[in-house]
Design a protein around this motif. Sequence first.
Motif, PDB file in Angstrom:
ATOM      1  N   ASN A  34       0.813  -1.218   0.000  1.00  0.00           N
ATOM      2  CA  ASN A  34       0.000   0.000   0.000  1.00  0.00           C
ATOM      3  C   ASN A  34       0.848   1.270   0.000  1.00  0.00           C
ATOM      4  O   ASN A  34       0.529   2.245   0.674  1.00  0.00           O
ATOM      5  CB  ASN A  34      -0.988   0.005   1.164  1.00  0.00           C
ATOM      6  N   LEU A  35       1.941   1.257  -0.759  1.00  0.00           N
ATOM      7  CA  LEU A  35       2.778   2.441  -0.899  1.00  0.00           C
ATOM      8  C   LEU A  35       2.121   3.426  -1.857  1.00  0.00           C
ATOM      9  O   LEU A  35       1.482   3.017  -2.833  1.00  0.00           O
ATOM     10  CB  LEU A  35       4.159   2.070  -1.452  1.00  0.00           C
ATOM     11  N   THR A  36       2.300   4.717  -1.594  1.00  0.00           N
ATOM     12  CA  THR A  36       1.822   5.732  -2.528  1.00  0.00           C
ATOM     13  C   THR A  36       2.746   5.743  -3.737  1.00  0.00           C
ATOM     14  O   THR A  36       3.837   5.157  -3.716  1.00  0.00           O
ATOM     15  CB  THR A  36       1.838   7.127  -1.874  1.00  0.00           C
ATOM     16  N   SER A  37       2.342   6.434  -4.793  1.00  0.00           N
ATOM     17  CA  SER A  37       3.191   6.556  -5.980  1.00  0.00           C
ATOM     18  C   SER A  37       4.527   7.194  -5.620  1.00  0.00           C
ATOM     19  O   SER A  37       5.582   6.761  -6.098  1.00  0.00           O
ATOM     20  CB  SER A  37       2.498   7.396  -7.052  1.00  0.00           C
ATOM     21  N   GLU A  38       4.484   8.203  -4.764  1.00  0.00           N
ATOM     22  CA  GLU A  38       5.718   8.876  -4.357  1.00  0.00           C
ATOM     23  C   GLU A  38       6.620   7.937  -3.558  1.00  0.00           C
ATOM     24  O   GLU A  38       7.840   7.916  -3.758  1.00  0.00           O
ATOM     25  CB  GLU A  38       5.407  10.121  -3.528  1.00  0.00           C
ATOM     26  N   GLU A  39       6.042   7.139  -2.681  1.00  0.00           N
ATOM     27  CA  GLU A  39       6.825   6.181  -1.898  1.00  0.00           C
ATOM     28  C   GLU A  39       7.450   5.120  -2.806  1.00  0.00           C
ATOM     29  O   GLU A  39       8.599   4.711  -2.597  1.00  0.00           O
ATOM     30  CB  GLU A  39       5.957   5.522  -0.837  1.00  0.00           C
ATOM     31  N   GLN A  40       6.708   4.683  -3.823  1.00  0.00           N
ATOM     32  CA  GLN A  40       7.257   3.712  -4.772  1.00  0.00           C
ATOM     33  C   GLN A  40       8.430   4.313  -5.531  1.00  0.00           C
ATOM     34  O   GLN A  40       9.464   3.666  -5.708  1.00  0.00           O
ATOM     35  CB  GLN A  40       6.181   3.259  -5.755  1.00  0.00           C
ATOM     36  N   GLU A  41       8.285   5.559  -5.975  1.00  0.00           N
ATOM     37  CA  GLU A  41       9.374   6.238  -6.684  1.00  0.00           C
ATOM     38  C   GLU A  41      10.587   6.390  -5.776  1.00  0.00           C
ATOM     39  O   GLU A  41      11.722   6.161  -6.210  1.00  0.00           O
ATOM     40  CB  GLU A  41       8.908   7.611  -7.170  1.00  0.00           C
ATOM     41  N   ASP A  42      10.360   6.768  -4.517  1.00  0.00           N
ATOM     42  CA  ASP A  42      11.462   6.913  -3.558  1.00  0.00           C
ATOM     43  C   ASP A  42      12.175   5.575  -3.341  1.00  0.00           C
ATOM     44  O   ASP A  42      13.402   5.524  -3.248  1.00  0.00           O
ATOM     45  CB  ASP A  42      10.949   7.441  -2.220  1.00  0.00           C
ATOM     46  N   LEU A  43      11.411   4.493  -3.256  1.00  0.00           N
ATOM     47  CA  LEU A  43      11.996   3.172  -3.059  1.00  0.00           C
ATOM     48  C   LEU A  43      12.862   2.783  -4.253  1.00  0.00           C
ATOM     49  O   LEU A  43      13.963   2.263  -4.089  1.00  0.00           O
ATOM     50  CB  LEU A  43      10.891   2.128  -2.829  1.00  0.00           C
ATOM     51  N   VAL A  44      12.387   3.053  -5.457  1.00  0.00           N
ATOM     52  CA  VAL A  44      13.161   2.741  -6.664  1.00  0.00           C
ATOM     53  C   VAL A  44      14.470   3.529  -6.666  1.00  0.00           C
ATOM     54  O   VAL A  44      15.541   2.970  -6.937  1.00  0.00           O
ATOM     55  CB  VAL A  44      12.342   3.024  -7.942  1.00  0.00           C
ATOM     56  N   VAL A  45      14.408   4.814  -6.317  1.00  0.00           N
ATOM     57  CA  VAL A  45      15.623   5.633  -6.266  1.00  0.00           C
ATOM     58  C   VAL A  45      16.594   5.058  -5.235  1.00  0.00           C
ATOM     59  O   VAL A  45      17.795   4.929  -5.497  1.00  0.00           O
ATOM     60  CB  VAL A  45      15.282   7.107  -5.947  1.00  0.00           C
ATOM     61  N   PHE A  46      16.087   4.699  -4.051  1.00  0.00           N
ATOM     62  CA  PHE A  46      16.931   4.119  -3.010  1.00  0.00           C
ATOM     63  C   PHE A  46      17.586   2.822  -3.494  1.00  0.00           C
ATOM     64  O   PHE A  46      18.790   2.616  -3.303  1.00  0.00           O
ATOM     65  CB  PHE A  46      16.099   3.860  -1.748  1.00  0.00           C
ATOM     66  N   LEU A  47      16.812   1.947  -4.116  1.00  0.00           N
ATOM     67  CA  LEU A  47      17.359   0.677  -4.585  1.00  0.00           C
ATOM     68  C   LEU A  47      18.419   0.885  -5.661  1.00  0.00           C
ATOM     69  O   LEU A  47      19.406   0.152  -5.710  1.00  0.00           O
ATOM     70  CB  LEU A  47      16.234  -0.225  -5.095  1.00  0.00           C
ATOM     71  N   ARG A  48      18.234   1.885  -6.504  1.00  0.00           N
ATOM     72  CA  ARG A  48      19.240   2.183  -7.533  1.00  0.00           C
ATOM     73  C   ARG A  48      20.554   2.641  -6.895  1.00  0.00           C
ATOM     74  O   ARG A  48      21.632   2.335  -7.398  1.00  0.00           O
ATOM     75  CB  ARG A  48      18.721   3.224  -8.506  1.00  0.00           C
ATOM     76  N   VAL A  49      20.467   3.372  -5.787  1.00  0.00           N
ATOM     77  CA  VAL A  49      21.677   3.824  -5.093  1.00  0.00           C
ATOM     78  C   VAL A  49      22.471   2.631  -4.576  1.00  0.00           C
ATOM     79  O   VAL A  49      23.704   2.668  -4.519  1.00  0.00           O
ATOM     80  CB  VAL A  49      21.311   4.778  -3.927  1.00  0.00           C
ATOM     81  N   LEU A  50      21.782   1.566  -4.203  1.00  0.00           N
ATOM     82  CA  LEU A  50      22.453   0.383  -3.689  1.00  0.00           C
ATOM     83  C   LEU A  50      23.173  -0.396  -4.773  1.00  0.00           C
ATOM     84  O   LEU A  50      24.012  -1.246  -4.473  1.00  0.00           O
ATOM     85  CB  LEU A  50      21.445  -0.546  -2.998  1.00  0.00           C
ATOM     86  N   GLY A  51      22.848  -0.139  -6.027  1.00  0.00           N
ATOM     87  CA  GLY A  51      23.460  -0.851  -7.143  1.00  0.00           C
ATOM     88  C   GLY A  51      24.880  -0.379  -7.381  1.00  0.00           C
ATOM     89  O   GLY A  51      25.474   0.350  -6.597  1.00  0.00           O
ATOM     90  N   GLY A  52      25.427  -0.792  -8.458  1.00  0.00           N
ATOM     91  CA  GLY A  52      26.781  -0.391  -8.791  1.00  0.00           C
ATOM     92  C   GLY A  52      27.654  -1.606  -8.995  1.00  0.00           C
ATOM     93  O   GLY A  52      27.188  -2.744  -9.018  1.00  0.00           O
ATOM     94  N   GLU A  53      28.925  -1.350  -9.141  1.00  0.00           N
ATOM     95  CA  GLU A  53      29.882  -2.425  -9.359  1.00  0.00           C
ATOM     96  C   GLU A  53      30.151  -3.144  -8.041  1.00  0.00           C
ATOM     97  O   GLU A  53      30.346  -2.506  -7.007  1.00  0.00           O
ATOM     98  CB  GLU A  53      31.188  -1.857  -9.911  1.00  0.00           C
ATOM     99  N   PRO A  54      30.168  -4.467  -8.077  1.00  0.00           N
ATOM    100  CA  PRO A  54      30.486  -5.191  -6.844  1.00  0.00           C
ATOM    101  C   PRO A  54      31.942  -4.945  -6.453  1.00  0.00           C
ATOM    102  O   PRO A  54      32.794  -4.752  -7.318  1.00  0.00           O
ATOM    103  CB  PRO A  54      30.247  -6.657  -7.206  1.00  0.00           C
TER     104      PRO A  54
END
Length: 66
Positions: A34-54
């Motif tokens: 039950n996340l809002t659209s803004e919360e979903q967008e924030d979660l995607v941004v956060f998850l992208r920050v966790l990515g990168g080269e191992p």
Amino acid sequence: MSDGKFATLEEVVDYYNRGGDTHPNKSGLMNPLNLTSEEQEDLVVFLRVLGGEPPIFTQPKLPGMN
């Protein structure tokens, strides 16, 4: 997802947000977020920050080991 079901991270977050699809192996613990659209967008941004080269790790040589 590992089976290629979703093409984007946004689709994966949407899947979990709605509680997953009907599937015989779906855990009973999986419920809609039950996340809002803004919360979903924030979660995607956060998850992208966790990515990168191992990180690259070098196994240390132990004394007496070749």
